[in-house]
Design a protein around this motif. Sequence first.
Motif, PDB file in Angstrom:
ATOM      1  N   CYS A 126     -27.414 -64.710  47.010  1.00 21.82           N
ATOM      2  CA  CYS A 126     -28.612 -65.148  45.352  1.00 21.82           C
ATOM      3  C   CYS A 126     -29.926 -65.364  46.380  1.00 21.82           C
ATOM      4  CB  CYS A 126     -28.086 -65.994  45.416  1.00 21.82           C
ATOM      5  SG  CYS A 126     -29.157 -66.861  43.856  1.00 21.82           S
ATOM      6  N   LEU A 127     -30.846 -64.397  46.456  1.00 18.44           N
ATOM      7  CA  LEU A 127     -32.501 -64.090  46.826  1.00 18.44           C
ATOM      8  C   LEU A 127     -32.827 -63.958  46.006  1.00 18.44           C
ATOM      9  CD1 LEU A 127     -31.293 -61.164  49.894  1.00 18.44           C
ATOM     10  CD2 LEU A 127     -31.547 -64.361  49.947  1.00 18.44           C
ATOM     11  N   PHE A 128     -34.466 -64.125  46.208  1.00 19.02           N
ATOM     12  CA  PHE A 128     -34.856 -64.472  45.345  1.00 19.02           C
ATOM     13  C   PHE A 128     -36.932 -64.490  45.733  1.00 19.02           C
ATOM     14  CE2 PHE A 128     -32.329 -67.918  44.719  1.00 19.02           C
ATOM     15  CZ  PHE A 128     -31.791 -67.686  43.820  1.00 19.02           C
ATOM     16  N   ARG A 129     -36.953 -62.568  45.423  1.00 20.11           N
ATOM     17  CA  ARG A 129     -37.805 -62.263  45.132  1.00 20.11           C
ATOM     18  C   ARG A 129     -39.400 -61.777  44.408  1.00 20.11           C
ATOM     19  NH1 ARG A 129     -36.987 -62.792  51.273  1.00 20.11           N
ATOM     20  NH2 ARG A 129     -35.294 -62.346  51.031  1.00 20.11           N
ATOM     21  N   PHE A 130     -40.350 -62.729  44.089  1.00 21.68           N
ATOM     22  CA  PHE A 130     -41.614 -62.018  44.140  1.00 21.68           C
ATOM     23  C   PHE A 130     -42.545 -62.831  43.916  1.00 21.68           C
ATOM     24  CE2 PHE A 130     -42.191 -65.816  41.159  1.00 21.68           C
ATOM     25  CZ  PHE A 130     -41.348 -65.276  40.470  1.00 21.68           C
TER      26      PHE A 130
ATOM     27  N   LEU B 239     -35.172 -64.234  36.047  1.00 18.90           N
ATOM     28  CA  LEU B 239     -34.148 -65.442  35.667  1.00 18.90           C
ATOM     29  C   LEU B 239     -32.840 -64.890  35.685  1.00 18.90           C
ATOM     30  CD1 LEU B 239     -34.124 -68.211  34.389  1.00 18.90           C
ATOM     31  CD2 LEU B 239     -33.311 -67.759  32.352  1.00 18.90           C
ATOM     32  N   VAL B 240     -32.125 -63.826  35.373  1.00 14.39           N
ATOM     33  CA  VAL B 240     -30.931 -63.061  35.325  1.00 14.39           C
ATOM     34  C   VAL B 240     -30.607 -62.948  36.628  1.00 14.39           C
ATOM     35  CG1 VAL B 240     -30.665 -63.314  32.813  1.00 14.39           C
ATOM     36  CG2 VAL B 240     -31.312 -60.947  33.980  1.00 14.39           C
ATOM     37  N   SER B 241     -31.675 -62.297  36.941  1.00 19.27           N
ATOM     38  CA  SER B 241     -31.592 -61.902  38.174  1.00 19.27           C
ATOM     39  C   SER B 241     -31.562 -62.888  39.237  1.00 19.27           C
ATOM     40  CB  SER B 241     -32.487 -60.388  39.066  1.00 19.27           C
ATOM     41  OG  SER B 241     -32.035 -59.409  37.862  1.00 19.27           O
ATOM     42  N   ARG B 242     -31.282 -64.058  39.743  1.00 21.28           N
ATOM     43  CA  ARG B 242     -32.184 -65.451  40.438  1.00 21.28           C
ATOM     44  C   ARG B 242     -32.719 -65.133  41.225  1.00 21.28           C
ATOM     45  NH1 ARG B 242     -26.607 -64.156  39.277  1.00 21.28           N
ATOM     46  NH2 ARG B 242     -25.523 -65.440  38.323  1.00 21.28           N
ATOM     47  N   ARG B 243     -34.214 -64.564  40.284  1.00 21.27           N
ATOM     48  CA  ARG B 243     -34.892 -64.305  41.573  1.00 21.27           C
ATOM     49  C   ARG B 243     -36.149 -64.866  40.945  1.00 21.27           C
ATOM     50  NH1 ARG B 243     -34.530 -58.661  39.709  1.00 21.27           N
ATOM     51  NH2 ARG B 243     -36.789 -58.570  38.900  1.00 21.27           N
ATOM     52  N   LEU B 244     -36.066 -66.196  41.572  1.00 25.52           N
ATOM     53  CA  LEU B 244     -36.909 -67.412  41.401  1.00 25.52           C
ATOM     54  C   LEU B 244     -37.846 -68.057  42.429  1.00 25.52           C
ATOM     55  CD1 LEU B 244     -34.862 -69.365  38.757  1.00 25.52           C
ATOM     56  CD2 LEU B 244     -36.370 -67.312  38.620  1.00 25.52           C
ATOM     57  N   ASP B 245     -38.737 -67.197  43.557  1.00 24.55           N
ATOM     58  CA  ASP B 245     -39.162 -67.971  44.420  1.00 24.55           C
ATOM     59  C   ASP B 245     -40.594 -68.783  44.459  1.00 24.55           C
ATOM     60  OD1 ASP B 245     -40.477 -68.211  46.751  1.00 24.55           O
ATOM     61  OD2 ASP B 245     -40.863 -65.721  46.951  1.00 24.55           O
ATOM     62  N   LEU B 246     -40.333 -69.966  43.672  1.00 27.87           N
ATOM     63  CA  LEU B 246     -41.457 -71.300  43.290  1.00 27.87           C
ATOM     64  C   LEU B 246     -41.859 -71.549  44.858  1.00 27.87           C
ATOM     65  CD1 LEU B 246     -39.990 -71.902  40.168  1.00 27.87           C
ATOM     66  CD2 LEU B 246     -41.404 -69.859  40.145  1.00 27.87           C
ATOM     67  N   PRO B 247     -43.277 -71.836  44.213  1.00 29.63           N
ATOM     68  CA  PRO B 247     -43.434 -73.109  45.632  1.00 29.63           C
ATOM     69  C   PRO B 247     -42.730 -73.738  45.199  1.00 29.63           C
ATOM     70  CG  PRO B 247     -45.704 -71.991  44.243  1.00 29.63           C
ATOM     71  CD  PRO B 247     -44.475 -71.829  43.285  1.00 29.63           C
TER      72      PRO B 247
ATOM     73  N   SER C 165     -34.340 -68.556  50.490  1.00 29.37           N
ATOM     74  CA  SER C 165     -33.608 -68.591  50.975  1.00 29.37           C
ATOM     75  C   SER C 165     -32.441 -69.268  50.758  1.00 29.37           C
ATOM     76  CB  SER C 165     -33.033 -68.092  52.286  1.00 29.37           C
ATOM     77  OG  SER C 165     -33.778 -68.907  52.695  1.00 29.37           O
ATOM     78  N   THR C 166     -32.045 -70.471  49.822  1.00 29.35           N
ATOM     79  CA  THR C 166     -31.976 -71.625  49.629  1.00 29.35           C
ATOM     80  C   THR C 166     -31.630 -72.357  48.611  1.00 29.35           C
ATOM     81  OG1 THR C 166     -33.415 -73.201  50.257  1.00 29.35           O
ATOM     82  CG2 THR C 166     -31.828 -72.320  52.096  1.00 29.35           C
ATOM     83  N   VAL C 167     -30.682 -72.701  48.262  1.00 26.28           N
ATOM     84  CA  VAL C 167     -30.126 -72.916  46.472  1.00 26.28           C
ATOM     85  C   VAL C 167     -30.197 -74.581  46.842  1.00 26.28           C
ATOM     86  CG1 VAL C 167     -29.919 -72.989  43.906  1.00 26.28           C
ATOM     87  CG2 VAL C 167     -29.727 -71.232  45.072  1.00 26.28           C
ATOM     88  N   ALA C 168     -31.259 -75.281  46.922  1.00 27.43           N
ATOM     89  CA  ALA C 168     -31.288 -76.785  47.030  1.00 27.43           C
ATOM     90  C   ALA C 168     -30.420 -77.348  45.613  1.00 27.43           C
ATOM     91  CB  ALA C 168     -31.944 -77.662  47.815  1.00 27.43           C
ATOM     92  N   TYR C 169     -30.335 -78.420  45.962  1.00 32.14           N
ATOM     93  CA  TYR C 169     -29.314 -79.369  44.585  1.00 32.14           C
ATOM     94  C   TYR C 169     -29.137 -80.853  44.980  1.00 32.14           C
ATOM     95  CZ  TYR C 169     -25.317 -77.219  45.283  1.00 32.14           C
ATOM     96  OH  TYR C 169     -24.482 -76.908  45.679  1.00 32.14           O
ATOM     97  N   PRO C 170     -29.716 -82.283  44.219  1.00 32.97           N
ATOM     98  CA  PRO C 170     -29.023 -82.927  44.243  1.00 32.97           C
ATOM     99  C   PRO C 170     -27.437 -82.909  44.974  1.00 32.97           C
ATOM    100  CG  PRO C 170     -29.669 -83.538  42.550  1.00 32.97           C
ATOM    101  CD  PRO C 170     -29.999 -81.837  43.565  1.00 32.97           C
ATOM    102  N   ARG C 171     -26.685 -83.851  45.735  1.00 30.81           N
ATOM    103  CA  ARG C 171     -24.637 -83.185  45.933  1.00 30.81           C
ATOM    104  C   ARG C 171     -24.421 -84.236  43.938  1.00 30.81           C
ATOM    105  NH1 ARG C 171     -22.447 -82.439  50.141  1.00 30.81           N
ATOM    106  NH2 ARG C 171     -24.088 -82.546  51.808  1.00 30.81           N
ATOM    107  N   SER C 172     -24.720 -85.268  43.025  1.00 33.47           N
ATOM    108  CA  SER C 172     -24.467 -84.961  41.904  1.00 33.47           C
ATOM    109  C   SER C 172     -24.594 -83.689  40.810  1.00 33.47           C
ATOM    110  CB  SER C 172     -25.484 -86.768  41.602  1.00 33.47           C
ATOM    111  OG  SER C 172     -26.283 -86.099  42.044  1.00 33.47           O
ATOM    112  N   ALA C 173     -25.923 -83.243  41.037  1.00 36.71           N
ATOM    113  CA  ALA C 173     -25.628 -81.786  40.468  1.00 36.71           C
ATOM    114  C   ALA C 173     -25.060 -81.724  39.893  1.00 36.71           C
ATOM    115  CB  ALA C 173     -27.014 -80.740  40.632  1.00 36.71           C
ATOM    116  N   ALA C 174     -25.088 -80.573  38.997  1.00 30.79           N
ATOM    117  CA  ALA C 174     -23.227 -79.251  38.519  1.00 30.79           C
ATOM    118  C   ALA C 174     -23.056 -78.584  39.077  1.00 30.79           C
ATOM    119  CB  ALA C 174     -23.896 -78.750  37.107  1.00 30.79           C
ATOM    120  N   ALA C 175     -22.145 -78.339  39.300  1.00 28.67           N
ATOM    121  CA  ALA C 175     -21.397 -76.833  39.900  1.00 28.67           C
ATOM    122  C   ALA C 175     -22.460 -76.057  40.879  1.00 28.67           C
ATOM    123  CB  ALA C 175     -19.347 -77.119  40.006  1.00 28.67           C
TER     124      ALA C 175
END
Length: 332
Positions: A3-7, A100-108, A310-320
């Motif tokens: 899942c790569l994010f490129r813009f 959004l649907v392509s999962r290209r969300l490279d944000l600060p 290059s990563t998708v970080a989230y709390p362990r308590s978040a949704a799957a």
Amino acid sequence: MRCLFRFGAGFTALLALAACGGPAPVVPAPRPAPAAAPVRITPAAARQLGADELGRVPVLMYHRIVAQPRSVYDRTPADFTAELERLAAEDYVPVTTAELVSRRLDLPAGAHPVVLTFDDGDPSVFGLTPQGQPAPGTAVRILLDVAAAHPRFRPVASLYVNEHPFGGDADGRALRWLAEHGFEIGNHTRRHTNLRTATEPAATAAIAEEDALIRRAVPGYRPATLALPYGSSPRRPELALRGPGYSYGGVLLVGSGPAPSPCAAGFEPGAIPRIRSQSTGPEAKYGSARWLDELATPTGHRYTSDGDPSTVAYPRSAAAVAPECASVGLAY
């Protein structure tokens, strides 16, 4: 599947005011030079940031920008400007539905995505002056001006059009300008067809005909998403995504609440909820001001970027996490 994010996170609106006080010609923002070696996010850093890339995303729905609103779908120029200023102040960064649907969300790091969508191709949303510049007072001109004052606020949006958008555009000049400047041109069917009540052949024809009109106006452009007129899906919902002559990565509903993260297991590309832009009035409890208030709370579960594409970080308590993003997931 990774899942790569490129813009690119270094968005800069190359806009200036002319000496006479009017807007200068709009120049597309160049893509930033590739970084030598991006710093990888760690669980400790993600926790400190409060990163939550499985959080919710506001997809805001607009129709007309007019001085005298006649319905809940209208906003005044002042209302629209104030909402954009609020989004910029709260560190939202606009992205398109296609991104959004392509999962290209490279944000600060610490920023939040927002999708600005406009239905129907109304002249109040966009038009060109005889000099080929966005017309003053239109939604696109206002967006460009706000972005000029807030360099992290990326000047992009998704515009869903029918035939003869923006009051005409017989030669496709307006659509080509939008495509050349990073805006998404989406399908809204040729004649704003209610796809629920239409027969299956009529529904697919309504989508395919508008797809062909967009491609004809903008050679080489391929529409990537569809906004359902009236929020009505075809009797076979899958026909909104694929049919004779078209194939889309996402389909937008009319009004609801925030959308799940595209990396959340609950994300449904064929049924992406939107929030109507509204701050006052009898139905304001369903509008954008209320939802932005809620998302800003500690329990709002808002998408917050970790700054590492290059990563998708989230709390362990978040949704799957969705299977498409599992290989780059970073739970903390």
